[in-house]
Design a protein around this motif. Structure first.
Motif, PDB file in Angstrom:
ATOM      1  N   ARG A  37      66.786  60.421  52.412  1.00 18.52           N
ATOM      2  CA  ARG A  37      68.135  60.875  52.724  1.00 18.52           C
ATOM      3  C   ARG A  37      68.303  60.923  54.234  1.00 18.52           C
ATOM      4  N   PRO A  38      69.515  60.643  54.708  1.00 19.22           N
ATOM      5  CA  PRO A  38      69.691  60.571  56.162  1.00 19.22           C
ATOM      6  C   PRO A  38      69.295  61.879  56.837  1.00 19.22           C
ATOM      7  N   ASP A  39      68.673  61.743  57.964  1.00 22.06           N
ATOM      8  CA  ASP A  39      68.285  62.902  58.763  1.00 22.06           C
ATOM      9  C   ASP A  39      68.347  62.459  60.212  1.00 22.06           C
ATOM     10  N   PHE A  40      67.923  63.329  61.105  1.00 19.42           N
ATOM     11  CA  PHE A  40      67.993  62.979  62.518  1.00 19.42           C
ATOM     12  C   PHE A  40      66.686  63.300  63.207  1.00 19.42           C
ATOM     13  N   PHE A  41      66.106  62.320  63.841  1.00 18.21           N
ATOM     14  CA  PHE A  41      65.015  62.515  64.792  1.00 18.21           C
ATOM     15  C   PHE A  41      65.339  61.614  65.969  1.00 18.21           C
ATOM     16  N   PRO A  42      65.221  62.117  67.193  1.00 17.75           N
ATOM     17  CA  PRO A  42      65.625  61.287  68.334  1.00 17.75           C
ATOM     18  C   PRO A  42      64.835  59.984  68.427  1.00 17.75           C
ATOM     19  N   PHE A  43      63.603  59.991  67.947  1.00 17.62           N
ATOM     20  CA  PHE A  43      62.728  58.829  68.159  1.00 17.62           C
ATOM     21  C   PHE A  43      62.817  57.806  67.048  1.00 17.62           C
ATOM     22  N   THR A  44      63.628  58.084  66.033  1.00 15.99           N
ATOM     23  CA  THR A  44      63.847  57.053  65.015  1.00 15.99           C
ATOM     24  C   THR A  44      65.343  56.889  64.787  1.00 15.99           C
ATOM     25  N   GLU A  45      65.729  55.687  64.443  1.00 17.68           N
ATOM     26  CA  GLU A  45      67.143  55.376  64.187  1.00 17.68           C
ATOM     27  C   GLU A  45      67.172  54.100  63.351  1.00 17.68           C
ATOM     28  N   PRO A  46      67.563  54.126  62.126  1.00 19.42           N
ATOM     29  CA  PRO A  46      67.947  55.289  61.327  1.00 19.42           C
ATOM     30  C   PRO A  46      66.760  56.214  61.037  1.00 19.42           C
ATOM     31  N   SER A  47      67.112  57.459  60.722  1.00 22.01           N
ATOM     32  CA  SER A  47      66.113  58.464  60.368  1.00 22.01           C
ATOM     33  C   SER A  47      66.377  58.942  58.948  1.00 22.01           C
ATOM     34  N   ALA A  48      65.321  59.435  58.314  1.00 19.23           N
ATOM     35  CA  ALA A  48      65.494  59.929  56.944  1.00 19.23           C
ATOM     36  C   ALA A  48      64.479  61.015  56.672  1.00 19.23           C
ATOM     37  N   ASP A  49      64.826  61.903  55.737  1.00 19.51           N
ATOM     38  CA  ASP A  49      63.770  62.758  55.220  1.00 19.51           C
ATOM     39  C   ASP A  49      63.338  62.194  53.864  1.00 19.51           C
ATOM     40  N   VAL A  50      62.073  62.427  53.577  1.00 21.37           N
ATOM     41  CA  VAL A  50      61.473  61.852  52.381  1.00 21.37           C
ATOM     42  C   VAL A  50      61.219  62.960  51.372  1.00 21.37           C
ATOM     43  N   SER A  51      61.708  62.792  50.181  1.00 18.47           N
ATOM     44  CA  SER A  51      61.323  63.678  49.091  1.00 18.47           C
ATOM     45  C   SER A  51      60.594  62.843  48.058  1.00 18.47           C
ATOM     46  N   MET A  52      59.688  63.509  47.352  1.00 16.15           N
ATOM     47  CA  MET A  52      59.058  62.812  46.231  1.00 16.15           C
ATOM     48  C   MET A  52      59.355  63.593  44.965  1.00 16.15           C
ATOM     49  N   GLN A  53      59.344  62.880  43.884  1.00 15.65           N
ATOM     50  CA  GLN A  53      59.481  63.520  42.596  1.00 15.65           C
ATOM     51  C   GLN A  53      58.348  64.535  42.462  1.00 15.65           C
ATOM     52  N   CYS A  54      58.638  65.701  41.911  1.00 15.60           N
ATOM     53  CA  CYS A  54      57.614  66.732  41.775  1.00 15.60           C
ATOM     54  C   CYS A  54      56.439  66.178  40.961  1.00 15.60           C
ATOM     55  N   HIS A  55      55.219  66.295  41.537  1.00 17.31           N
ATOM     56  CA  HIS A  55      54.054  65.711  40.864  1.00 17.31           C
ATOM     57  C   HIS A  55      53.609  66.555  39.686  1.00 17.31           C
ATOM     58  N   VAL A  56      54.140  67.775  39.576  1.00 16.67           N
ATOM     59  CA  VAL A  56      53.737  68.643  38.471  1.00 16.67           C
ATOM     60  C   VAL A  56      54.666  68.446  37.269  1.00 16.67           C
ATOM     61  N   CYS A  57      55.992  68.629  37.505  1.00 13.31           N
ATOM     62  CA  CYS A  57      56.920  68.529  36.356  1.00 13.31           C
ATOM     63  C   CYS A  57      57.549  67.135  36.281  1.00 13.31           C
ATOM     64  N   ARG A  58      57.324  66.318  37.284  1.00  9.84           N
ATOM     65  CA  ARG A  58      57.887  64.966  37.342  1.00  9.84           C
ATOM     66  C   ARG A  58      59.404  64.986  37.146  1.00  9.84           C
ATOM     67  N   GLY A  59      60.015  66.023  37.667  1.00 11.29           N
ATOM     68  CA  GLY A  59      61.466  66.085  37.637  1.00 11.29           C
ATOM     69  C   GLY A  59      62.029  66.735  36.398  1.00 11.29           C
ATOM     70  N   ALA A  60      61.153  67.025  35.421  1.00 12.67           N
ATOM     71  CA  ALA A  60      61.664  67.538  34.139  1.00 12.67           C
ATOM     72  C   ALA A  60      62.322  68.905  34.299  1.00 12.67           C
ATOM     73  N   SER A  61      61.823  69.707  35.270  1.00 15.48           N
ATOM     74  CA  SER A  61      62.355  71.068  35.392  1.00 15.48           C
ATOM     75  C   SER A  61      63.812  71.070  35.823  1.00 15.48           C
ATOM     76  N   ALA A  62      64.250  69.993  36.480  1.00 16.87           N
ATOM     77  CA  ALA A  62      65.631  69.946  36.944  1.00 16.87           C
ATOM     78  C   ALA A  62      66.572  69.417  35.868  1.00 16.87           C
ATOM     79  N   GLN A  63      66.003  68.930  34.758  1.00 13.34           N
ATOM     80  CA  GLN A  63      66.840  68.419  33.680  1.00 13.34           C
ATOM     81  C   GLN A  63      67.342  69.584  32.827  1.00 13.34           C
ATOM     82  N   PRO A  64      68.480  69.402  32.158  1.00 10.22           N
ATOM     83  CA  PRO A  64      68.966  70.482  31.292  1.00 10.22           C
ATOM     84  C   PRO A  64      67.908  70.829  30.252  1.00 10.22           C
ATOM     85  N   GLY A  65      67.638  72.125  30.122  1.00  9.72           N
ATOM     86  CA  GLY A  65      66.670  72.567  29.126  1.00  9.72           C
ATOM     87  C   GLY A  65      65.221  72.433  29.552  1.00  9.72           C
TER      88      GLY A  65
END
Lengths: 375, 878
Positions: free
Chosen positions: A271-299
């Protein structure tokens, strides 16, 4: 002992008489039978089958007999010695079997006793070290080299060369600890490095292109200490400068890294972010290695590691700002680069579910010991 | 930055209701996806019910209570009259108010009931702004406009149901500190029309000047390049701020002050242009923007009298400074409840100047945050015009036509960018049309560079049509080529985007708006690396060796103090007292960087002992910091428009301290634990020296252990670890042994605590120089073993005896002393007081023959003779 002469001397050959041989054999067999253990049997063997044993000596006398008598005497001596040898072999086998039976019983121990490494204490390496090494090794295995730099750093490396303009609010984001000048109130031009990025500058100034380095190290910010922030922490950054590098290469490197460190098949998200030394810049997220995203799903079951977000913020990254390349004397029209960095403590927290960063700082032996030699 | 959804929707034509949770979540995702990270989405007004517009019919004052209480008769036009108790006094009969009826819910789950109080039944509650969470005011109840419809649901009437986005704005995105900036991003993301609030409600000629308006000039154009003043005269200072404006200000986290101040704040939030309102009656003569003069002072609105720095940027009049420009106004010219004529100031100040000033005075404000990050230089005329129009309309005043202006025209930034640059950076094909479309959406003017190879057509729709415009996902993640790689675009950045200066900035706009999620991942290409260096491998080896030997690695605080040096008993001239000092240490008690690892690891040891552990052995690997003598006091700031020269790099290096890597270990309690097998073995000086040996053995260097005296160690139990080469060079690697009792006491450690510290930089440098291992020849002729017992005075170090034996044997001809080991150490009656007996096993071998007894004896005798010569050793029984 008699010399092998032709003159028959019945006195000297008396040991070869049938009665005498029988007595020798009986003595030997009795001694063998009487041997109560392997040591006694060894003594009996020496006495009755050794070089000086009567039967051995008798055997040597056969040569002194007239040729006509030799065959008969030889046969009798041979029979007697064979009987003794057989008895020895048998007794040896019996005694060994008995010893084995005894050893199995007498020497049995309780192998479950807590014999906790009595020769030394339980040592361990710090997980920030071992996780840091693992992180670095992922890149080393891709062909990156480890570059290092000083912790007390010139402002120029820490900020200016990385396209932090003087007085820009981006500098303020970093809560810098400054080195005091010669006189109170004077500047020194030096800081405690706020990130490992100055090592990028040092690498670009000193190493040939193309350049693939990874730089782990200690960083400092005047953050208040709380469960997720420490004023002294460790970062690791990778930097690639080559012809034709794109954000697609950056994503590839990030994916390879996340898979190696946290598991196969985990998705990543920029996702876009800002660091002076990079352009474009981004922050990196990874899918949760424990729930693999399931916890964010309904139920879905709640997940402690990602706080049921499904994603974990992991790192910052971007394409090296051409201004940074220029400050390092690299032609931005020919070369492009990407950089990617993350906190090592944060990786320990995420990977091992540690709730409080202070556990990594206090030096409590229980913490490091839990990790052992390799994380 | 907190902004209510309703405000954004006023300018971005998106059809979404604050009650539509999915729609709101989608907008939140879109904002984050375009670089405006939404930290929270907070529904507001949803938790209020049962509040209606009521009219106060009459008021009865109740007496006899600790404070004056009013008993009011109110009507909500439903045919009923209700009585309500109220403690506020800022209203009168005929006023319209917000009445919470019995059963009403207020923010925070606060339920209103009919209850008896002050001897009367109160059928509900008249609400203050704070109680309805639409402001901080709790000094009185909220009086509503006279036209508020009686009986109407207050939530509906005031438009309270809304959603507040809290956006984390990164330092490059000053434009996003406004409704204008955020609404534009939302409109682009949703591909809906955007109305620029800076274009709304302007006079016909916004730049027309007039001598009627208070004069202004700029003395220092590096401090400020444009300033506009406008005037409104004859406003009623008692006019309340409209409810809707108050609510928006509250939702954005801004306090309502007075109509004039609220209008300036409202427009700052809407447009991003900080504005200041001066009381015209309090201005003395023309307004001048200048730097401060020595000795000048200014009392700012926070009632702090500030001594000004010559670099400070000021708004002044003939009386002196009246405002810290772009940061905070002064009290002397503040608008008050008697200000009828107001001068509105809008300017474009130096971003760096405001940043420095705000830092210098430790005074951050909404205004300074915007100026630091960059404000649209075209806004002062527009924002000030809107402010005067709004103020006159709301406060009943008259706008003085025109403005006074000082400053210059500002040239827009033009950037030449290869048309396929965004494609090349992202690693996928967008195509010309998409690139141009995205740049135009953010406000850029895009032209084709005259003479650039592809200027043969107008560009629009030209080329292969590799990518169609229109939202995310349009780009093709393939390995095709951009349709116009030979074209150069000439891009004019919009005035509100001072962050767009380089082609990379433009490329980022295209890439982020097209969506980072569309960037493919390309498989990692193997590159030719050489693996770890010798030093890096050595560091890992010795770390493992120490851990395997029972030491636990710790990472200690690197900060220290003179007090620590005193605790270590370091003498006055000790090099370790020369430390790097911090200007702003985390703690004033520890203003120095460590010069030795020991104090930190001692404290960590003490912490473990405090937690109930008794047998603790720790180690740390870390840098220490030693200022270079004669170093220049300042590391220069080098230019960044080229690579530094070797000389410049050397100047930086000369200023930095030496930062060698050290390893330290400390041990107390048992080194070998006690248990059912028997007693433990206490850790002591031997363990410290053995830990040092362990490190040196990892390096494979030749080293010796010598008696030494060195703080903080026990003078009789301290060893120096010295690396030596066959060429006779020597380097001190460090020290090990038991700590001095005073040091042990000073750090509160158990008696006999022992420690070692080695300079790994010395060890790794020596190891680097040592070259590859030369393995021994594995001769297979028989070994000849000889034992000797030597009596020497107690004070003679065993290492000296050993060295002499080896030297003697080596000189004994064609016989190789393969190994030498001490197998017994005896003191006591048989060797006499003050002496000790050292018994060694010497093992000899020859490469080409079986040694004769005579040869072996000869070699042994030669060894003993040399030991006798060097150390006075006498062979026992010999």
């Amino acid at each position: 002992m008699s010399a092998p002469n032709k003159a028959y001397d019945p006195v000297e050959a008396a040991t070869l008489s049938a009665g005498e041989l029988q007595r020798m054999q009986a003595d030997a067999l009795a001694a063998i039978a009487a041997a109560a253990n392997l040591d006694e049997l060894k003594t009996a063997r020496l006495a009755h089958a050794g070089d000086r044993a009567p039967l051995t000596l008798a055997n040597a006398e056969i040569g002194a007999l007239p040729p006509a008598a030799r065959a008969d005497a030889g046969k009798r001596v041979g029979t007697a010695r064979a009987a003794v040898r057989a008895a020895l072999v048998q007794r040896q086998a019996d005694l060994e079997a008995e010893r084995d039976r005894r050893v199995l019983v007498d020497e049995a121990v309780d192998v479950t006793l807590p014999w906790d490494r009595p020769m030394s204490l339980d040592g361990a390496r710090h997980p920030v070290t071992t996780v840091g090494e693992r992180l670095a090794d992922v890149f080393v295995s891709m062909g990156y080299e480890i570059a290092e730099g000083p912790e007390v750093e010139a402002e120029w490396y820490n900020f200016d060369a990385l396209n932090f303009p003087p007085d820009h609010p981006a500098r303020e984001m970093q809560d810098t600890i400054f080195v005091a000048g010669a006189e109170p109130g004077e500047r020194s031009g030096m800081v405690l490095r706020t990130h490992t990025s100055p090592v990028q500058i040092r690498a670009m100034l000193t190493r040939p292109l193309p350049l693939y380095v990874v730089s782990p190290g200690k960083c400092y910010r005047s953050d208040a200490l709380d469960a997720t922030h420490s004023p002294v922490f460790h970062q690791i950054e990778c930097l690639a400068v080559d012809e034709g590098l794109t954000m697609a290469d950056l994503r590839g490197a990030i994916n390879a890294f996340v898979e190696a460190m946290f598991g196969e098949g985990l998705q990543t998200r920029l996702r876009p972010d800002f660091f002076p030394f990079t352009e474009p810049s981004a922050d990196v997220s990874m899918q949760c290695h424990v729930c693999r995203g399931a916890s964010a799903q309904p139920g879905g079951q709640p997940c402690r590691v990602c706080r049921s977000q499904g994603w974990i913020e992991l790192a910052g990254c971007g394409m090296v700002n051409p201004r940074v390349l220029v400050a390092c004397g690299i032609d931005p029209d020919r070369y492009s680069g990407f950089a990617f960095g993350l906190g090592i403590e944060r990786s320990v927290l995420v990977r091992h579910g540690v709730a409080d960063i202070r556990d990594t700082l206090e030096g409590d032996v229980r913490f490091s010991r839990a990790f052992g030699m390799e994380a | 930055m907190r902004l209510p959804l309703s405000w954004l929707l006023e300018y971005a034509a998106i059809d979404v209701s604050p009650d539509d949770a999915d729609g709101v979540a989608d907008l939140s995702r879109r904002l984050t996806a375009c670089g405006l990270e939404v930290e929270s989405v907070e529904p507001v007004g949803h938790d209020i019910s049962g509040v209606v517009v009521a009219e106060v019919l009459d008021v009865a004052e109740l007496t006899g209570f600790s404070k004056p209480i009013r008993y009011c008769r109110v009507s909500i036009a439903d045919g009923q009259q209700r009585h309500v108790i109220c403690g506020a006094r800022n209203f009168a009969a005929g006023d319209r108010v917000a009445l919470a009826l019995p059963g009403a819910m207020l923010p925070g789950g606060f339920e209103i009931g009919a209850r008896k109080t002050y001897g009367r039944v109160s059928e509900g509650m008249i609400c203050s702004a704070l109680e309805l969470a639409v402001g901080e005011d709790h000094s009185g109840i909220m009086v509503l406009p006279a036209d508020a419809p009686l009986g109407a649901d207050f939530v509906t009437y005031a438009g309270l149901r809304d959603v507040v986005f809290d956006i984390n704005v990164t330092p490059d995105k000053g434009f996003a500190l406004s409704v204008r900036g955020v609404a534009r991003e939302l409109a682009i993301s949703c591909q809906v029309p955007f109305t620029d609030p800076a274009d709304v409600g302007l006079p016909a000629d916004a730049t027309a000047t007039s001598p009627e308006v208070h004069p202004v000039s700029i003395e220092d154009t590096t401090a400020c390049d444009r300033i506009v003043l406008r005037e409104v005269r004859g406003i009623d200072p008692a006019t309340p701020t409209p409810l809707a404006m108050k609510i928006r200000l509250a939702r954005a986290g801004q306090r309502s002050v007075s109509l004039a101040v609220d209008v300036t704040n409202y427009l700052m939030l809407e447009l991003g242009q900080p504005l200041h309102a001066f009381d015209r009656a309090r201005l003395h003569g023309p307004v001048v923007v200048r730097r401060a003069q020595p000795g000048e002072k200014l009392e700012t609105l926070d009632h702090v009298v500030r001594t000004l720095d010559p670099e400070d940027i000021l708004i002044t009049d003939e009386s002196g400074p009246i405002s810290l420009a772009g940061t905070m106004g002064g009290v002397a010219t503040e608008v008050s409840d008697s200000s009828h004529d107001v001068v509105i100031e809008a300017a474009h100040f130096s971003a760096r100047g405001i940043a420095r000033m705000s830092r210098r005075h430790k005074l951050g404000s909404e205004a300074s945050a915007r100026f630091e990050r960059g404000v649209d230089p075209q806004l002062p005329h527009r924002a000030s015009a809107r402010a005067t129009t709004m103020l006159a309309a709301l406060g009943g005043g008259t706008v003085v036509p025109g403005c006074s202006f000082a400053g210059a025209e500002i040239e827009p930034v033009r950037i030449a960018m290869a048309a396929d640059y965004p494609d090349r950076l992202a690693g996928l094909v967008y195509g010309l049309e998409t690139v141009q479309k995205r740049l135009r959406e953010v406000g850029c003017a895009v032209a084709h560079m005259p003479g650039s190879a592809a200027d043969r057509s107008d560009g629009a729709g030209a080329g292969s049509g590799a990518a169609a415009g229109g939202g995310e996902g349009a780009a093709r993640p393939d390995h095709g080529r951009h349709d116009r790689p030979d074209l150069t675009l000439l891009v004019t950045a919009p005035s509100w985007r001072p962050d767009l200066t380089d082609p990379a900035d433009l490329a980022e706009e295209v890439i982020r708006l097209e969506g980072y999620q569309n960037i493919p991942a390309r498989a990692v290409r193997a590159v030719g690396g050489r693996g770890l260096t010798g030093r890096q491998r050595l560091r890992r080896s010795l770390s493992r060796a120490l851990a395997a030997d029972g030491y636990v690695e710790v990472i200690c605080s690197p900060f220290t103090s003179v007090l620590d040096f005193d605790r270590l008993q370091l003498p006055a001239g000790d090099q370790r007292r020369q430390a790097v000092r911090l200007a702003n240490p985390l703690s004033d008690d520890e203003p120095l960087m460590r010069t030795t690892l020991l104090p930190g690891i001692f404290r960590t040891l003490a912490r473990n002992l405090g937690r109930g552990f008794t047998d603790v052995s720790l180690y740390e690997l870390g840098m220490v910091f030693r200022p270079k003598s004669g170093a220049p006091p300042l590391a220069p700031i080098l230019p960044v428009d080229r690579a530094p020269t070797e000389q410049e790099v050397a100047r930086l290096g000369a200023a930095l301290p030496d930062q060698p890597l050290h390893v330290a270990a400390v041990m107390t309690g048992n080194a070998e634990p006690a248990g059912y097998w028997g007693a433990g073995r206490p850790a002591g000086w031997q363990d410290a020296i053995e830990a040092a040996r362990l490190v040196l053995r990892s390096s494979r260097l030749t080293f010796s252990v010598r008696a030494d005296q060195h703080q903080p160690w026990h003078p009789g139990r301290c060893a120096a670890i010295v690396i030596g080469t066959e060429q006779g060079q020597e380097w001190l690697a460090g020290h090990a042994g038991e700590l001095h009792p005073r040091v042990i006491a000073a750090f509160g450690l158990p008696a006999r605590t022992s420690a070692m510290e080695l300079d790994l930089s010395v060890i790794t440098a020596a190891a680097d120089a040592a070259g590859p291992v030369q393995p021994p020849s594995l001769w297979s002729y028989p070994l000849a073993v000889q034992d000797v017992a030597l009596v020497v005075p107690q004070a003679v170090p065993a290492a000296d005896v050993e060295r002499a034996l080896a030297a003697g044997a080596a000189a004994a001809g064609d016989v190789r002393l393969e190994s030498l080991s001490l197998f017994d150490l005896y003191t006591g009656g048989q060797v006499g007081e003050g002496f000790k007996s050292l018994a060694y096993t010497l093992r000899f071998r020859a490469p080409d023959r079986t040694l004769t007894a005579e040869e072996v004896r000869g070699a042994r005798d030669a060894a003993v003779a040399e030991a006798a010569r060097q150390t006075g050793a006498v062979q026992r029984g010999g």
